[in-house]
Write a protein that holds these residues in place. Structure first.
Motif, PDB file in Angstrom:
ATOM      1  N   ILE A   1       2.235   1.930  -3.684  1.00 60.92           N
ATOM      2  CA  ILE A   1       1.236   2.453  -4.352  1.00 60.92           C
ATOM      3  C   ILE A   1       0.940   3.745  -4.419  1.00 60.92           C
ATOM      4  O   ILE A   1       0.982   4.514  -5.044  1.00 60.92           O
ATOM      5  CB  ILE A   1       0.013   1.490  -4.501  1.00 60.92           C
ATOM      6  CG1 ILE A   1       0.448   0.059  -4.772  1.00 60.92           C
ATOM      7  CG2 ILE A   1      -1.088   2.317  -5.116  1.00 60.92           C
ATOM      8  CD1 ILE A   1      -0.800  -0.858  -4.565  1.00 60.92           C
ATOM      9  N   VAL A   2       0.721   4.291  -2.877  1.00 63.35           N
ATOM     10  CA  VAL A   2       0.492   5.496  -2.441  1.00 63.35           C
ATOM     11  C   VAL A   2       1.694   6.605  -2.807  1.00 63.35           C
ATOM     12  O   VAL A   2       1.327   7.552  -3.345  1.00 63.35           O
ATOM     13  CB  VAL A   2       0.189   5.610  -0.934  1.00 63.35           C
ATOM     14  CG1 VAL A   2       0.027   7.322  -0.661  1.00 63.35           C
ATOM     15  CG2 VAL A   2      -1.077   4.978  -0.859  1.00 63.35           C
ATOM     16  N   GLY A   3       2.996   5.923  -2.499  1.00 60.29           N
ATOM     17  CA  GLY A   3       4.069   6.811  -3.053  1.00 60.29           C
ATOM     18  C   GLY A   3       4.167   7.120  -4.433  1.00 60.29           C
ATOM     19  O   GLY A   3       4.417   8.221  -4.799  1.00 60.29           O
TER      20      GLY A   3
ATOM     21  N   LEU B   1       1.467   7.111  -6.584  1.00 62.69           N
ATOM     22  CA  LEU B   1       0.555   8.054  -6.970  1.00 62.69           C
ATOM     23  C   LEU B   1       1.008   9.542  -6.576  1.00 62.69           C
ATOM     24  O   LEU B   1       0.557  10.284  -7.447  1.00 62.69           O
ATOM     25  CB  LEU B   1      -0.800   7.755  -6.354  1.00 62.69           C
ATOM     26  CG  LEU B   1      -1.525   6.373  -6.978  1.00 62.69           C
ATOM     27  CD1 LEU B   1      -2.696   6.047  -5.895  1.00 62.69           C
ATOM     28  CD2 LEU B   1      -1.872   6.569  -8.217  1.00 62.69           C
ATOM     29  N   LEU B   2       1.549   9.517  -5.622  1.00 56.59           N
ATOM     30  CA  LEU B   2       1.836  11.089  -4.951  1.00 56.59           C
ATOM     31  C   LEU B   2       3.086  11.497  -5.923  1.00 56.59           C
ATOM     32  O   LEU B   2       2.998  12.764  -6.263  1.00 56.59           O
ATOM     33  CB  LEU B   2       2.217  11.090  -3.607  1.00 56.59           C
ATOM     34  CG  LEU B   2       1.233  11.091  -2.543  1.00 56.59           C
ATOM     35  CD1 LEU B   2       2.031  10.608  -1.170  1.00 56.59           C
ATOM     36  CD2 LEU B   2       0.250  12.159  -2.553  1.00 56.59           C
TER      37      LEU B   2
ATOM     38  N   GLN C   1       3.462  10.731  -9.154  1.00 53.89           N
ATOM     39  CA  GLN C   1       2.753  11.516 -10.207  1.00 53.89           C
ATOM     40  C   GLN C   1       2.039  12.518 -10.351  1.00 53.89           C
ATOM     41  O   GLN C   1       2.112  13.427 -11.379  1.00 53.89           O
ATOM     42  CB  GLN C   1       1.698  10.211 -10.762  1.00 53.89           C
ATOM     43  CG  GLN C   1       2.391   8.787 -11.246  1.00 53.89           C
ATOM     44  CD  GLN C   1       3.095   9.096 -12.602  1.00 53.89           C
ATOM     45  OE1 GLN C   1       2.632  10.138 -13.492  1.00 53.89           O
ATOM     46  NE2 GLN C   1       4.343   8.534 -12.554  1.00 53.89           N
TER      47      GLN C   1
ATOM     48  N   THR D   1       0.777  -1.368  -0.113  1.00 58.62           N
ATOM     49  CA  THR D   1       0.044  -0.100   0.127  1.00 58.62           C
ATOM     50  C   THR D   1       1.016   1.228  -0.121  1.00 58.62           C
ATOM     51  O   THR D   1       0.757   2.153  -0.788  1.00 58.62           O
ATOM     52  CB  THR D   1      -0.882  -0.053   1.294  1.00 58.62           C
ATOM     53  OG1 THR D   1      -1.669  -1.127   1.337  1.00 58.62           O
ATOM     54  CG2 THR D   1      -1.707   1.113   1.269  1.00 58.62           C
ATOM     55  N   GLY D   2       2.113   1.133   0.949  1.00 56.59           N
ATOM     56  CA  GLY D   2       2.978   2.578   0.858  1.00 56.59           C
ATOM     57  C   GLY D   2       3.646   2.567  -0.585  1.00 56.59           C
ATOM     58  O   GLY D   2       3.609   3.884  -0.968  1.00 56.59           O
TER      59      GLY D   2
END
Length: 168
Positions: free
Chosen positions: A16-18, A20-21, A23, A13-14
């Motif tokens: 994926i979130v990283g 996205l941020l 991008q 999850t970390g």
């Protein structure tokens, strides 16, 4: 692997979130219509103001020194001041007498030969035998006082022994 399932899910999850941020930041940085001006479009005053936010900005006429230049300049100034001080000192009358003060600590249970050795090392006496004979003459062989003894200037053997057997 089942024990560490929550850790693996957290790491995934970390990541994926990283991603996205990252991008979102890249899209925002390349967005058209931003108010950032190119360096070519800025006048010198605005350029100086923008640069002053992140750097120290100096005028072109300000003299900047390297460390070597600064060291040589400081050495020259120190040399000038020492020369001035030496010149001022040579003009003053130098008729000042300095009194040498020696402090000796006599420990408990210290015999006369050990005290004589202490006095020879400190430069107060030169002859151990003369000190021992003077100590016997004054009857102070067992009367040496424990503690600090202050000797000022040049003292003869009698004064040294008197100082050691009298309490301070």
């Amino acid at each position: 692997m089942l024990k560490n399932r929550s850790y693996v899910l957290g790491i995934g999850t970390g990541i994926i979130v990283g991603a996205l941020l990252l991008q979102i930041m890249l899209v925002r940085a390349s967005a058209p219509g931003q108010s950032r001006l190119a360096l070519d479009e800025m006048d010198p005053k605005k350029l100086k103001e923008e640069a002053a936010k992140y750097y120290q900005v100096f005028d072109i006429n300000t003299k900047m020194y390297t460390q070597a230049e600064l060291d040589t300049t400081v050495q020259k100034k120190v040399q000038e001041e020492t020369d001035k001080l030496a010149a001022a000192k040579s003009q003053e009358p130098t008729k000042v007498e300095t009194v040498h003060r020696t402090v000796i600590y006599v420990q408990p249970n210290l015999d006369a030969t050990a005290v004589a050795e202490l006095l020879v090392k400190s430069g107060l006496i030169t002859d151990r035998k003369a000190f021992a004979s003077e100590l016997v003459k004054q009857g102070g062989n067992t009367k040496l006082q424990v503690g600090f003894h202050v000797f000022e200037g040049q003292m003869d053997m009698e004064k040294v022994v008197t100082n050691l057997i009298t309490s301070q």
